[in-house]
Write a protein that holds these residues in place. Structure first.
Motif, PDB file in Angstrom:
ATOM      1  N   ARG A 262       0.826  -1.206   0.000  1.00  0.00           N
ATOM      2  CA  ARG A 262       0.000   0.000   0.000  1.00  0.00           C
ATOM      3  C   ARG A 262       0.863   1.259   0.000  1.00  0.00           C
ATOM      4  O   ARG A 262       0.536   2.253  -0.656  1.00  0.00           O
ATOM      5  CB  ARG A 262      -0.955  -0.016   1.195  1.00  0.00           C
ATOM      6  N   ALA A 263       1.961   1.224   0.744  1.00  0.00           N
ATOM      7  CA  ALA A 263       2.858   2.381   0.766  1.00  0.00           C
ATOM      8  C   ALA A 263       3.442   2.634  -0.621  1.00  0.00           C
ATOM      9  O   ALA A 263       3.498   3.778  -1.091  1.00  0.00           O
ATOM     10  CB  ALA A 263       3.971   2.162   1.786  1.00  0.00           C
ATOM     11  N   LEU A 264       3.874   1.575  -1.288  1.00  0.00           N
ATOM     12  CA  LEU A 264       4.440   1.727  -2.629  1.00  0.00           C
ATOM     13  C   LEU A 264       3.381   2.192  -3.628  1.00  0.00           C
ATOM     14  O   LEU A 264       3.682   2.960  -4.553  1.00  0.00           O
ATOM     15  CB  LEU A 264       5.062   0.403  -3.087  1.00  0.00           C
ATOM     16  N   GLN A 265       2.143   1.746  -3.435  1.00  0.00           N
ATOM     17  CA  GLN A 265       1.062   2.189  -4.315  1.00  0.00           C
ATOM     18  C   GLN A 265       0.806   3.681  -4.143  1.00  0.00           C
ATOM     19  O   GLN A 265       0.636   4.416  -5.128  1.00  0.00           O
ATOM     20  CB  GLN A 265      -0.218   1.400  -4.021  1.00  0.00           C
ATOM     21  N   LEU A 266       0.788   4.146  -2.898  1.00  0.00           N
ATOM     22  CA  LEU A 266       0.577   5.575  -2.655  1.00  0.00           C
ATOM     23  C   LEU A 266       1.724   6.400  -3.237  1.00  0.00           C
ATOM     24  O   LEU A 266       1.503   7.447  -3.861  1.00  0.00           O
ATOM     25  CB  LEU A 266       0.439   5.838  -1.155  1.00  0.00           C
ATOM     26  N   ILE A 267       2.953   5.929  -3.050  1.00  0.00           N
ATOM     27  CA  ILE A 267       4.113   6.641  -3.595  1.00  0.00           C
ATOM     28  C   ILE A 267       4.014   6.756  -5.111  1.00  0.00           C
ATOM     29  O   ILE A 267       4.253   7.822  -5.691  1.00  0.00           O
ATOM     30  CB  ILE A 267       5.416   5.916  -3.186  1.00  0.00           C
ATOM     31  N   LYS A 268       3.642   5.665  -5.749  1.00  0.00           N
ATOM     32  CA  LYS A 268       3.553   5.665  -7.208  1.00  0.00           C
ATOM     33  C   LYS A 268       2.474   6.622  -7.701  1.00  0.00           C
ATOM     34  O   LYS A 268       2.677   7.372  -8.675  1.00  0.00           O
ATOM     35  CB  LYS A 268       3.270   4.248  -7.710  1.00  0.00           C
ATOM     36  N   GLU A 269       1.326   6.630  -7.043  1.00  0.00           N
ATOM     37  CA  GLU A 269       0.237   7.499  -7.484  1.00  0.00           C
ATOM     38  C   GLU A 269       0.559   8.972  -7.254  1.00  0.00           C
ATOM     39  O   GLU A 269       0.189   9.831  -8.058  1.00  0.00           O
ATOM     40  CB  GLU A 269      -1.057   7.110  -6.768  1.00  0.00           C
ATOM     41  N   LEU A 270       1.272   9.273  -6.175  1.00  0.00           N
ATOM     42  CA  LEU A 270       1.599  10.670  -5.888  1.00  0.00           C
ATOM     43  C   LEU A 270       2.756  11.190  -6.735  1.00  0.00           C
ATOM     44  O   LEU A 270       3.026  12.395  -6.737  1.00  0.00           O
ATOM     45  CB  LEU A 270       1.923  10.838  -4.403  1.00  0.00           C
ATOM     46  N   GLU A 271       3.445  10.306  -7.444  1.00  0.00           N
ATOM     47  CA  GLU A 271       4.510  10.762  -8.346  1.00  0.00           C
ATOM     48  C   GLU A 271       3.962  11.656  -9.451  1.00  0.00           C
ATOM     49  O   GLU A 271       4.695  12.477 -10.013  1.00  0.00           O
ATOM     50  CB  GLU A 271       5.220   9.553  -8.975  1.00  0.00           C
ATOM     51  N   GLN A 272       2.686  11.510  -9.743  1.00  0.00           N
ATOM     52  CA  GLN A 272       2.065  12.290 -10.812  1.00  0.00           C
ATOM     53  C   GLN A 272       1.525  13.626 -10.308  1.00  0.00           C
ATOM     54  O   GLN A 272       0.886  14.356 -11.061  1.00  0.00           O
ATOM     55  CB  GLN A 272       0.916  11.477 -11.439  1.00  0.00           C
ATOM     56  N   THR A 273       1.769  13.961  -9.050  1.00  0.00           N
ATOM     57  CA  THR A 273       1.262  15.202  -8.465  1.00  0.00           C
ATOM     58  C   THR A 273       2.425  16.116  -8.107  1.00  0.00           C
ATOM     59  O   THR A 273       3.597  15.776  -8.298  1.00  0.00           O
ATOM     60  CB  THR A 273       0.434  14.910  -7.201  1.00  0.00           C
ATOM     61  N   GLU A 274       2.096  17.274  -7.549  1.00  0.00           N
ATOM     62  CA  GLU A 274       3.131  18.221  -7.142  1.00  0.00           C
ATOM     63  C   GLU A 274       3.687  17.915  -5.755  1.00  0.00           C
ATOM     64  O   GLU A 274       4.612  18.592  -5.292  1.00  0.00           O
ATOM     65  CB  GLU A 274       2.566  19.647  -7.156  1.00  0.00           C
ATOM     66  N   SER A 275       3.156  16.909  -5.081  1.00  0.00           N
ATOM     67  CA  SER A 275       3.681  16.523  -3.771  1.00  0.00           C
ATOM     68  C   SER A 275       4.988  15.752  -3.939  1.00  0.00           C
ATOM     69  O   SER A 275       5.113  14.907  -4.829  1.00  0.00           O
ATOM     70  CB  SER A 275       2.665  15.661  -3.017  1.00  0.00           C
ATOM     71  N   VAL A 276       5.943  16.035  -3.058  1.00  0.00           N
ATOM     72  CA  VAL A 276       7.274  15.441  -3.157  1.00  0.00           C
ATOM     73  C   VAL A 276       7.543  14.590  -1.921  1.00  0.00           C
ATOM     74  O   VAL A 276       7.320  15.030  -0.787  1.00  0.00           O
ATOM     75  CB  VAL A 276       8.350  16.545  -3.272  1.00  0.00           C
ATOM     76  N   LEU A 277       8.020  13.367  -2.133  1.00  0.00           N
ATOM     77  CA  LEU A 277       8.393  12.488  -1.027  1.00  0.00           C
ATOM     78  C   LEU A 277       9.797  12.866  -0.555  1.00  0.00           C
ATOM     79  O   LEU A 277      10.775  12.707  -1.287  1.00  0.00           O
ATOM     80  CB  LEU A 277       8.362  11.026  -1.470  1.00  0.00           C
ATOM     81  N   LEU A 278       9.888  13.381   0.674  1.00  0.00           N
ATOM     82  CA  LEU A 278      11.185  13.789   1.211  1.00  0.00           C
ATOM     83  C   LEU A 278      11.900  12.639   1.910  1.00  0.00           C
ATOM     84  O   LEU A 278      13.079  12.392   1.672  1.00  0.00           O
ATOM     85  CB  LEU A 278      11.011  14.956   2.190  1.00  0.00           C
ATOM     86  N   ARG A 279      11.184  11.948   2.807  1.00  0.00           N
ATOM     87  CA  ARG A 279      11.818  10.892   3.604  1.00  0.00           C
ATOM     88  C   ARG A 279      10.847   9.743   3.823  1.00  0.00           C
ATOM     89  O   ARG A 279       9.632   9.918   3.749  1.00  0.00           O
ATOM     90  CB  ARG A 279      12.256  11.434   4.971  1.00  0.00           C
ATOM     91  N   GLN A 320      -4.191  17.340   1.317  1.00  0.00           N
ATOM     92  CA  GLN A 320      -5.381  16.969   0.552  1.00  0.00           C
ATOM     93  C   GLN A 320      -5.079  15.839  -0.427  1.00  0.00           C
ATOM     94  O   GLN A 320      -5.845  14.872  -0.546  1.00  0.00           O
ATOM     95  CB  GLN A 320      -5.912  18.186  -0.214  1.00  0.00           C
ATOM     96  N   LEU A 321      -3.947  15.938  -1.119  1.00  0.00           N
ATOM     97  CA  LEU A 321      -3.580  14.907  -2.088  1.00  0.00           C
ATOM     98  C   LEU A 321      -3.316  13.565  -1.403  1.00  0.00           C
ATOM     99  O   LEU A 321      -3.719  12.509  -1.908  1.00  0.00           O
ATOM    100  CB  LEU A 321      -2.347  15.352  -2.876  1.00  0.00           C
ATOM    101  N   CYS A 322      -2.644  13.598  -0.256  1.00  0.00           N
ATOM    102  CA  CYS A 322      -2.367  12.355   0.478  1.00  0.00           C
ATOM    103  C   CYS A 322      -3.654  11.732   1.005  1.00  0.00           C
ATOM    104  O   CYS A 322      -3.833  10.503   0.962  1.00  0.00           O
ATOM    105  CB  CYS A 322      -1.400  12.624   1.626  1.00  0.00           C
ATOM    106  N   LEU A 323      -4.558  12.570   1.509  1.00  0.00           N
ATOM    107  CA  LEU A 323      -5.835  12.067   2.019  1.00  0.00           C
ATOM    108  C   LEU A 323      -6.641  11.392   0.915  1.00  0.00           C
ATOM    109  O   LEU A 323      -7.175  10.291   1.096  1.00  0.00           O
ATOM    110  CB  LEU A 323      -6.640  13.211   2.634  1.00  0.00           C
ATOM    111  N   GLU A 324      -6.731  12.043  -0.229  1.00  0.00           N
ATOM    112  CA  GLU A 324      -7.511  11.485  -1.338  1.00  0.00           C
ATOM    113  C   GLU A 324      -6.905  10.176  -1.836  1.00  0.00           C
ATOM    114  O   GLU A 324      -7.624   9.200  -2.098  1.00  0.00           O
ATOM    115  CB  GLU A 324      -7.587  12.505  -2.477  1.00  0.00           C
ATOM    116  N   THR A 325      -5.582  10.156  -1.958  1.00  0.00           N
ATOM    117  CA  THR A 325      -4.919   8.947  -2.452  1.00  0.00           C
ATOM    118  C   THR A 325      -5.051   7.802  -1.457  1.00  0.00           C
ATOM    119  O   THR A 325      -5.328   6.656  -1.837  1.00  0.00           O
ATOM    120  CB  THR A 325      -3.431   9.234  -2.725  1.00  0.00           C
ATOM    121  N   ALA A 326      -4.867   8.106  -0.168  1.00  0.00           N
ATOM    122  CA  ALA A 326      -5.006   7.073   0.864  1.00  0.00           C
ATOM    123  C   ALA A 326      -6.432   6.531   0.905  1.00  0.00           C
ATOM    124  O   ALA A 326      -6.650   5.323   1.083  1.00  0.00           O
ATOM    125  CB  ALA A 326      -4.612   7.640   2.220  1.00  0.00           C
ATOM    126  N   LYS A 327      -7.399   7.415   0.734  1.00  0.00           N
ATOM    127  CA  LYS A 327      -8.802   6.986   0.736  1.00  0.00           C
ATOM    128  C   LYS A 327      -9.074   6.041  -0.428  1.00  0.00           C
ATOM    129  O   LYS A 327      -9.757   5.016  -0.268  1.00  0.00           O
ATOM    130  CB  LYS A 327      -9.720   8.204   0.655  1.00  0.00           C
TER     131      LYS A 327
END
Length: 366
Positions: A262-279, A320-327
């Motif tokens: 699930r973590a990898l799925q969220l990371i992959k989906e958020l790659e297409q957004t302006e949110s950046v994974l820092l750590r 907002q982007l993390c909430l929507e993707t996690a949902k």
């Protein structure tokens, strides 16, 4: 007198025969006991030849150690020049000494990777601990569970390890490493130079294939190597110094056997957004730490299931982007209560600091 001597002689003979008989019986018992003796695992270990786990004096060579060739042994690389060296296996510890102009891939290392007196080299490294001393002009793509340390070094550039090949995930497990524990950008310099910096981060768009050559297909055999970030086993993180916004979000996946997917799925989906994974971090949480981070004891029961995976996101609208993707992930997988997402921008940064401080302390004590 003669009779006395005769008796003594017979006694001596009897004594001698008796001793011999007792000795034979004792030896038979010892042999039987040896046959029935319990064996131990260390009795069956194959003899290790240190030279099999050493590469030295290579010049203008390409050397590949394929999966299964090292199997967690200690390794040494020394006195090599203008050579390409690839160790596609898990290792116990490794030292690299006096190498110049080399490209070196070091597979998942359970303990320390120690670089000494190397110059103008490029490294790809996965390890628990990283140390470099008396090195200069080097590019290092790193996945390190603890804080990397340099000493008496100059002009060292670091990037995030992005790489994949078939057995790599199993090698991470054999080395007791998590793909989410990557401290690649948080460098500690024991000997900082006044007014200048001995290390820096590689550009965000730096690609491994532009720095690091792949072995020929003849050398790789059936091993398929991928170097693009989208195929990397280790998630691409931008590092603690690459903050783009004042907006932060903490996402935590609780253990249930599917948290990593699930973590990898969220990371992959958020790659297409302006949110950046820092750590990212994967660690165990105790109740007191859990309550400090979340401000409630509501998660005390679920943390007992195993390690949690924490992600720090940065960027406008990241909550907002993390909430929507996690949902969406929760709905598609049918899980409930196994993903936590920050909802308050004011509290998110505080939660992130507490979570990652706890994680760093736990990993450094291992």
């Amino acid at each position: 007198m003669a009779h006395f001597l005769f008796i003594r002689k017979n006694k001596d003979m009897m004594g001698c025969l008796y001793s011999k008989s007792k000795s034979s019986s004792f030896k038979r018992k010892v042999n039987e006991n040896n046959k029935n003796a319990k064996g131990y695992s260390w009795d069956n270990k194959e003899a290790v030849n240190p030279k099999d786990f050493m590469i030295e004096n290579a010049k203008d060579e390409t050397i590949v150690r394929l999966p299964g060739s090292v199997k967690g042994q200690q390794f040494i690389i020394q006195n090599c020049e203008n050579s390409n060296i690839y160790i596609y296996d898990h290792i116990n510890t490794i030292t690299v000494d006096d190498c110049n102009g080399c490209n070196v891939f070091i597979g998942p290392t359970k303990g320390s990777v120690f670089l000494r007196d190397c110059s103008e080299c490029r490294f790809l490294i996965v390890c628990q601990q990283f140390r470099a001393r008396d090195c200069k002009v080097m590019d290092i793509f790193l996945c390190c569970a603890t804080q990397p340390i340099i000493e008496s070094c100059s002009d060292i550039r670091f990037g995030c390890f992005c790489y994949n090949y078939g057995p790599l995930e199993d090698q991470f497990k054999n080395a007791c490493l998590s793909i989410f524990n990557n401290n690649w950008s948080n460098i500690h310099d024991f000997t900082p130079a006044e007014g200048e910096r001995n290390w820096s981060l590689l550009p965000k768009d730096a690609r491994i294939e532009d720095f690091f050559p792949l072995p020929s297909s003849e050398k790789l055999g059936d091993l398929q190597v991928l170097t693009d970030p989208q195929s990397s086993l280790v998630p691409l993180t931008q590092g603690d110094l690459q903050r783009l916004s004042m907006h932060y979000c903490l996402v935590v996946f609780f253990a249930d056997g599917h948290a990593q997917n699930r973590a990898l799925q969220l990371i992959k989906e958020l790659e297409q957004t302006e949110s950046v994974l820092l750590r990212s971090k994967e660690v165990l949480l105790e109740e007191d730490a859990c309550e400090r981070i979340f401000g409630t004891n509501a998660y005390n029961k679920v943390i007992k299931r195993g390690p949690v995976i924490g992600l720090e996101y940065n960027g406008n609208h990241c909550i907002q982007l993390c909430l929507e993707t996690a949902k969406n992930i929760t709905t598609s997988t049918g899980c409930t209560g196994l993903i936590y997402v920050s909802t308050c921008p004011k509290n998110a940064r505080n939660q992130i600091d507490k979570f990652f401080s706890h994680a760093d302390m736990q990993l450094s004590s291992q």
